[in-house]
Design a protein around this motif. Structure first.
Motif: not given
Length: 322
Positions: A243-266
């Motif tokens: 909504t603020r950084l469209p595909a023409s401006i930014a490249i976005v990559e999803e980072l893997p969440s640690p196995a012990d990550a809780d909902v607030h840190n994922a």
């Protein structure tokens, strides 16, 4: 069709010159007209060429109310969105011609709509492509033919190059062509309004598999060389980030969440973008209202801190102090 309707015999060389294409493309255009039951005759001999059969006239334009309104609104809105050519009056004259041949009742009703219509934004000042260039590039894309183009770069350098065009893309009021430059073996995204001449070359090429032309243009814009290379980590969804950084401006990559990550840190994303200036980025990050980490550049940290200080100062200011 307009050239043939003006009467007489049009030679192959004349049609190719007027349309900005080669002879083979002219023959293909003639074939398309014949497929549409337009009686185009081929005249042989030294002064031969193409002409319309004697007595032929285009059939009257038949549009429903909805179709006529859609066409006229498109002609009016086109120049305001960059979807127009360098012929500034083409949309106006086309709209006038259509209104002249409409039934009086329908023309009057549509005239009321157009007179009552207002736009909140003025017409954009977009670089429009030449009609001949646009048609030549589109034809080369469709038939997978190489192009020879004359191109002016952003810094004013002019030159000729060969392009294997994959597709045409309209984005943010501009036309782009994406394709491969065989001289350097790399893909290129070029603005159509910077092409002053386009001619098809013999031969053909096979478009590669992978992203479609629109995605190629967005990726090329997002990775274009600029003064600053910015890398961030932001805890947000891709949808919220876009909504603020469209595909023409930014490249976005999803980072893997640690196995012990809780909902607030994922749900962290890596964001990469390039920019000539950084002062617009702190307000964007603030508007996202999500946790973020600045990896580079260090100058961005100072700008974000300065914005935060200004916001705190303004929030603590009482009405009586102004």
């Amino acid at each position: 069709m307009e050239l043939l309707q003006s009467g007489g015999i049009r030679t192959m060389a004349e049609l190719a010159h007027r349309l900005g294409v080669d002879g083979r493309t002219v023959r293909r255009y003639v074939g398309h007209l014949i497929d549409l039951d337009v009686p185009v005759e081929s005249v042989r001999g030294r002064h031969g060429g193409y002409r319309l059969a004697p007595g032929y006239r285009m059939p009257p334009l038949m549009l429903s109310d909805d179709e006529a309104l859609a066409v006229l609104l498109g002609l009016i809105a086109g120049p305001r969105t960059g979807l127009a050519t360098t012929s500034d009056t083409a949309s106006e004259t086309a709209a006038a011609k259509i209104r002249r041949v409409l039934p009086e009742r329908l023309a009057r009703r549509l005239g009321s709509v157009l007179e009552a219509l207002a736009f909140t934004a003025p017409p954009g000042e977009f670089g429009a492509p030449q009609t001949g260039v646009l048609l030549a590039v589109a034809d080369a894309v469709r038939h997978h033919q190489p192009l020879s183009i004359r191109y002016t770069t952003a810094d004013g350098r002019r030159g000729e190059r060969t392009l294997h065009p994959y597709g045409l893309v309209a984005h943010s009021g501009r036309w782009y062509v994406t394709g491969a430059d065989p001289a350097i073996g790399e893909d290129r995204t070029l603005r159509l309004d910077r092409i002053t001449d386009a001619r098809t070359l013999p031969g053909s090429f096979e478009p590669p598999a992978g992203p479609d032309p629109a995605q190629r243009v967005l990726s090329a814009l997002a990775t274009a060389p600029y003064r600053y290379e910015v890398t961030l980590r932001i805890q947000a969804t891709v949808e919220h980030l876009r909504t603020r950084l469209p595909a023409s401006i930014a490249i976005v990559e999803e980072l893997p969440s640690p196995a012990d990550a809780d909902v607030h840190n994922a749900g962290w994303l890596r964001v990469e973008l390039r920019a000539e200036r950084l002062d617009w980025l702190p307000p964007v990050l603030a508007s996202l209202d999500r946790p973020f980490v600045i990896e580079r550049p260090d100058e961005l940290r100072g700008l974000v801190t300065a914005l935060a200080d200004r916001l705190v100062t303004s929030a603590r200011r009482s009405p009586s102090s102004t």
